[in-house]
Motif scaffolding. Structure first.
Motif, PDB file in Angstrom:
ATOM      1  N   THR A  21       0.794  -1.222   0.000  1.00 19.85           N
ATOM      2  CA  THR A  21       0.000   0.000   0.000  1.00 19.85           C
ATOM      3  C   THR A  21       0.828   1.274   0.000  1.00 19.85           C
ATOM      4  O   THR A  21       0.265   2.351  -0.118  1.00 19.85           O
ATOM      5  CB  THR A  21      -0.926   0.023   1.225  1.00 19.85           C
ATOM      6  OG1 THR A  21      -0.132  -0.047   2.408  1.00 19.85           O
ATOM      7  CG2 THR A  21      -1.916  -1.116   1.187  1.00 19.85           C
ATOM      8  N   SER A  22       2.136   1.193   0.141  1.00 21.72           N
ATOM      9  CA  SER A  22       2.934   2.415   0.215  1.00 21.72           C
ATOM     10  C   SER A  22       3.274   2.933  -1.177  1.00 21.72           C
ATOM     11  O   SER A  22       3.410   2.185  -2.130  1.00 21.72           O
ATOM     12  CB  SER A  22       4.212   2.174   1.016  1.00 21.72           C
ATOM     13  OG  SER A  22       5.025   1.246   0.346  1.00 21.72           O
ATOM     14  N   THR A  23       3.387   4.237  -1.270  1.00 24.31           N
ATOM     15  CA  THR A  23       3.709   4.913  -2.513  1.00 24.31           C
ATOM     16  C   THR A  23       4.886   5.838  -2.275  1.00 24.31           C
ATOM     17  O   THR A  23       4.949   6.519  -1.257  1.00 24.31           O
ATOM     18  CB  THR A  23       2.508   5.738  -3.011  1.00 24.31           C
ATOM     19  OG1 THR A  23       1.409   4.852  -3.204  1.00 24.31           O
ATOM     20  CG2 THR A  23       2.814   6.439  -4.308  1.00 24.31           C
ATOM     21  N   GLU A  24       5.808   5.853  -3.214  1.00 24.83           N
ATOM     22  CA  GLU A  24       6.966   6.738  -3.121  1.00 24.83           C
ATOM     23  C   GLU A  24       6.810   7.847  -4.152  1.00 24.83           C
ATOM     24  O   GLU A  24       6.555   7.578  -5.323  1.00 24.83           O
ATOM     25  CB  GLU A  24       8.246   5.948  -3.389  1.00 24.83           C
ATOM     26  CG  GLU A  24       9.491   6.773  -3.283  1.00 24.83           C
ATOM     27  CD  GLU A  24      10.730   5.940  -3.520  1.00 24.83           C
ATOM     28  OE1 GLU A  24      11.605   6.418  -4.250  1.00 24.83           O
ATOM     29  OE2 GLU A  24      10.806   4.823  -2.995  1.00 24.83           O
ATOM     30  N   GLU A  25       6.943   9.086  -3.705  1.00 31.96           N
ATOM     31  CA  GLU A  25       6.819  10.231  -4.589  1.00 31.96           C
ATOM     32  C   GLU A  25       8.077  11.079  -4.490  1.00 31.96           C
ATOM     33  O   GLU A  25       8.645  11.221  -3.405  1.00 31.96           O
ATOM     34  CB  GLU A  25       5.597  11.068  -4.220  1.00 31.96           C
ATOM     35  CG  GLU A  25       4.305  10.309  -4.382  1.00 31.96           C
ATOM     36  CD  GLU A  25       3.117  11.077  -3.891  1.00 31.96           C
ATOM     37  OE1 GLU A  25       2.137  11.134  -4.638  1.00 31.96           O
ATOM     38  OE2 GLU A  25       3.158  11.613  -2.774  1.00 31.96           O
ATOM     39  N   SER A  39       5.882   9.284  -9.249  1.00 30.63           N
ATOM     40  CA  SER A  39       5.087   8.589  -8.246  1.00 30.63           C
ATOM     41  C   SER A  39       5.122   7.106  -8.580  1.00 30.63           C
ATOM     42  O   SER A  39       4.779   6.703  -9.693  1.00 30.63           O
ATOM     43  CB  SER A  39       3.648   9.104  -8.257  1.00 30.63           C
ATOM     44  OG  SER A  39       2.876   8.419  -7.310  1.00 30.63           O
ATOM     45  N   SER A  40       5.557   6.299  -7.626  1.00 33.71           N
ATOM     46  CA  SER A  40       5.637   4.860  -7.879  1.00 33.71           C
ATOM     47  C   SER A  40       5.144   4.095  -6.670  1.00 33.71           C
ATOM     48  O   SER A  40       5.338   4.503  -5.533  1.00 33.71           O
ATOM     49  CB  SER A  40       7.073   4.449  -8.210  1.00 33.71           C
ATOM     50  OG  SER A  40       7.922   4.718  -7.119  1.00 33.71           O
ATOM     51  N   SER A  41       4.511   2.975  -6.944  1.00 35.25           N
ATOM     52  CA  SER A  41       4.015   2.092  -5.909  1.00 35.25           C
ATOM     53  C   SER A  41       4.985   0.933  -5.773  1.00 35.25           C
ATOM     54  O   SER A  41       5.703   0.593  -6.706  1.00 35.25           O
ATOM     55  CB  SER A  41       2.627   1.590  -6.286  1.00 35.25           C
ATOM     56  OG  SER A  41       2.145   0.727  -5.290  1.00 35.25           O
ATOM     57  N   ASN A  42       5.000   0.321  -4.617  1.00 40.12           N
ATOM     58  CA  ASN A  42       5.915  -0.787  -4.367  1.00 40.12           C
ATOM     59  C   ASN A  42       5.357  -2.136  -4.793  1.00 40.12           C
ATOM     60  O   ASN A  42       5.819  -3.167  -4.358  1.00 40.12           O
ATOM     61  CB  ASN A  42       6.281  -0.843  -2.882  1.00 40.12           C
ATOM     62  CG  ASN A  42       7.224   0.267  -2.507  1.00 40.12           C
ATOM     63  OD1 ASN A  42       7.917   0.815  -3.354  1.00 40.12           O
ATOM     64  ND2 ASN A  42       7.254   0.613  -1.247  1.00 40.12           N
ATOM     65  N   THR A  43       4.347  -2.137  -5.640  1.00 41.93           N
ATOM     66  CA  THR A  43       3.812  -3.402  -6.120  1.00 41.93           C
ATOM     67  C   THR A  43       4.406  -3.735  -7.474  1.00 41.93           C
ATOM     68  O   THR A  43       4.891  -2.869  -8.188  1.00 41.93           O
ATOM     69  CB  THR A  43       2.275  -3.345  -6.252  1.00 41.93           C
ATOM     70  OG1 THR A  43       1.943  -2.368  -7.232  1.00 41.93           O
ATOM     71  CG2 THR A  43       1.619  -2.996  -4.932  1.00 41.93           C
ATOM     72  N   SER A  46       2.133  -2.348 -10.798  1.00 48.79           N
ATOM     73  CA  SER A  46       2.036  -0.966 -11.263  1.00 48.79           C
ATOM     74  C   SER A  46       3.407  -0.450 -11.685  1.00 48.79           C
ATOM     75  O   SER A  46       4.441  -0.930 -11.241  1.00 48.79           O
ATOM     76  CB  SER A  46       1.460  -0.081 -10.168  1.00 48.79           C
ATOM     77  OG  SER A  46       2.350  -0.029  -9.077  1.00 48.79           O
ATOM     78  N   VAL A  92      -0.386  11.823  -3.048  1.00 51.69           N
ATOM     79  CA  VAL A  92      -0.674  10.727  -2.122  1.00 51.69           C
ATOM     80  C   VAL A  92      -0.124  11.017  -0.731  1.00 51.69           C
ATOM     81  O   VAL A  92      -0.823  10.935   0.259  1.00 51.69           O
ATOM     82  CB  VAL A  92      -0.110   9.390  -2.653  1.00 51.69           C
ATOM     83  CG1 VAL A  92      -0.317   8.268  -1.653  1.00 51.69           C
ATOM     84  CG2 VAL A  92      -0.745   9.059  -3.979  1.00 51.69           C
TER      85      VAL A  92
END
Length: 101
Positions: A21-25, A39-43, A46, A92
């Motif tokens: 659920t965490s997002t790095e911006e 903006s990137s998600s750790n999944t 995506s 986010v």
């Protein structure tokens, strides 16, 4: 399963869910060229969303405030030429600013 193993099991699941659920911006400012937002998600499902805004298209940059419930949130936004809405840099993970200082 003893108590120690149960805590380890719970901790591993908590870390795994946090990663999902965490997002790095991020914001990269290149003097004379422009601004790049990422903006990137750790999944694994995506991909990172990257946007570059040239200096010639930037009309204004401001820190604005908005209300979310009983909290005041501050956000960084960029007014881009030819666009109706401002670009919110960290949509986010809106950072908190300490208003007491």
């Amino acid at each position: 399963m003893d108590t120690y193993q149960a805590w380890i099991h719970w901790y591993v699941w908590f870390i795994a869910l946090d990663k999902l659920t965490s997002t790095e911006e991020s914001l990269l400012v290149l003097r004379g060229l422009g601004i790049q937002t990422t903006s990137s998600s750790n999944t694994y499902l995506s991909t990172a969303a990257t946007r570059f805004i040239p200096t010639t298209s930037i009309q204004d940059i401001f820190i604005h405030e908005a209300f979310k419930g009983f909290e005041v949130r501050f956000y960084l936004a960029i007014v881009v030429e030819g666009e109706e809405e401002a670009v919110v840099v960290f949509p986010v993970s809106t950072p908190y600013l300490d208003s007491r200082s």
